[in-house]
Design an enzyme around this catalytic site. Sequence first.
Site, PDB file in Angstrom:
ATOM      1  N   SER A 120       1.275  -2.876  -2.021  1.00  0.00           N
ATOM      2  CA  SER A 120       1.252  -2.415  -0.630  1.00  0.00           C
ATOM      3  C   SER A 120       1.843  -1.030  -0.442  1.00  0.00           C
ATOM      4  O   SER A 120       1.566  -0.375   0.564  1.00  0.00           O
ATOM      5  CB  SER A 120       2.002  -3.412   0.268  1.00  0.00           C
ATOM      6  OG  SER A 120       3.318  -3.629  -0.216  1.00  0.00           O
ATOM      7  N   ASP A 174       8.977  -1.041   8.040  1.00  0.00           N
ATOM      8  CA  ASP A 174       9.105  -2.474   8.301  1.00  0.00           C
ATOM      9  C   ASP A 174      10.175  -3.023   7.360  1.00  0.00           C
ATOM     10  O   ASP A 174      11.034  -2.284   6.903  1.00  0.00           O
ATOM     11  CB  ASP A 174       7.758  -3.199   8.170  1.00  0.00           C
ATOM     12  CG  ASP A 174       7.146  -3.085   6.774  1.00  0.00           C
ATOM     13  OD1 ASP A 174       7.854  -2.698   5.829  1.00  0.00           O
ATOM     14  OD2 ASP A 174       5.944  -3.390   6.634  1.00  0.00           O
ATOM     15  N   HIS A 218       8.679  -1.650   3.550  1.00  0.00           N
ATOM     16  CA  HIS A 218       7.938  -0.425   3.248  1.00  0.00           C
ATOM     17  C   HIS A 218       8.560   0.798   3.916  1.00  0.00           C
ATOM     18  O   HIS A 218       9.109   0.704   5.016  1.00  0.00           O
ATOM     19  CB  HIS A 218       6.482  -0.581   3.693  1.00  0.00           C
ATOM     20  CG  HIS A 218       5.824  -1.790   3.104  1.00  0.00           C
ATOM     21  ND1 HIS A 218       5.676  -2.960   3.815  1.00  0.00           N
ATOM     22  CD2 HIS A 218       5.291  -2.002   1.878  1.00  0.00           C
ATOM     23  CE1 HIS A 218       5.080  -3.855   3.043  1.00  0.00           C
ATOM     24  NE2 HIS A 218       4.845  -3.309   1.867  1.00  0.00           N
TER      25      HIS A 218
END
Length: 359
Positions: A36, A318, A321
């Site tokens: 991600s 978040d 990340h």
Amino acid sequence: MGFYVQALILMLLATTVLSFVGSVPQVPCYFVFGDSLMDNGNNNNLVTEAKANYPPYGIDFPDGPTGRFSNGRNTADVVAQLLGFENSIPPFATVKREEIVRGVNYASGAAGILDITALHLGGRISMNQQLTNHATTISRLVDLIGNGSLAQVQEYLNKCLYTVTVGSNDYINNYFIPQYYQTSSLYTTEQFAEVLIEQYSKQLSKLYEYGARKFGISGVGYIGCAPALMARFKTNTCVDAANGAVIQFNAKLVSTLGDLESKLSGAKFIFLDPPLGYSSYFNVTDIPCCNVLTTVSEGQCAPNQIPCSDRGNHIFWDGFHPTESISLVDGARTYEALAPLYSLENKGSFPVSDADYSD
């Protein structure tokens, strides 16, 4: 954006522009593998908890929510920009036939070195599947630029840049959630690192077989300092057990990359250190900028909530990340570290401002 970030980017911009001649990127193509941290849309159509194609993700990106786990660009975007590519490297999920010549992004949120990693989250594209997808790309390149010759395509790929950022999910979404996986009861952290490295070495060797020669391999970051992991362990300080585990992994990875480089003729591996020390330049270091979920998809932004307004002062967008500000710094640092892998004779253009860059 903090003053330090602005100064670093402006300095890098000045030195890069002065060194560029012509309008050709510094490498003919750039291939991105990973999780991600690099995903730019490959998970959007999967049945999965690990996706980021909804607000407030993308609030600072020209195209809005694209599947990037960020408020704006991620590190792969910044590296591509600094290499001289006009746009970001497109995701495999939506790449057009004519675009694959300049590279493809295969990264997938929740992806791991192990196929089983993050199974509880639903769909994700593991490192092994990303290699399969790359084989599909190569077969298309044979028709597109190789005149039917795989050897001709591999010669082209020898000149391209490959970066891989994977491994954190094997800890975050495998080893450190014993309610879903048995790995922590089967292996010590050192043994688990050995299991991961053995598989990872095979995967990098497969990339070499496909034609890759220029590798930038990211170490796993200090996941124990991620807000979501601290919340999981119910602590206000970094989780030493998690950080200790990835330190063991990174040490074994450095050694393995040296072994691979000595075995694989013509291959060059550069280990990219995980970022450190950013807390000195950002006011808010351990609080997510967006309101995060506490469900199965822990740490991700809750949909359609208003995030913080001072995003340039936050390390974490978040629960896991980084913000775009961190990606700007890390992208510049990565680009500089990869300098031995791109040709000094083949320079590319660089946008004159952030506004000039979009998909």
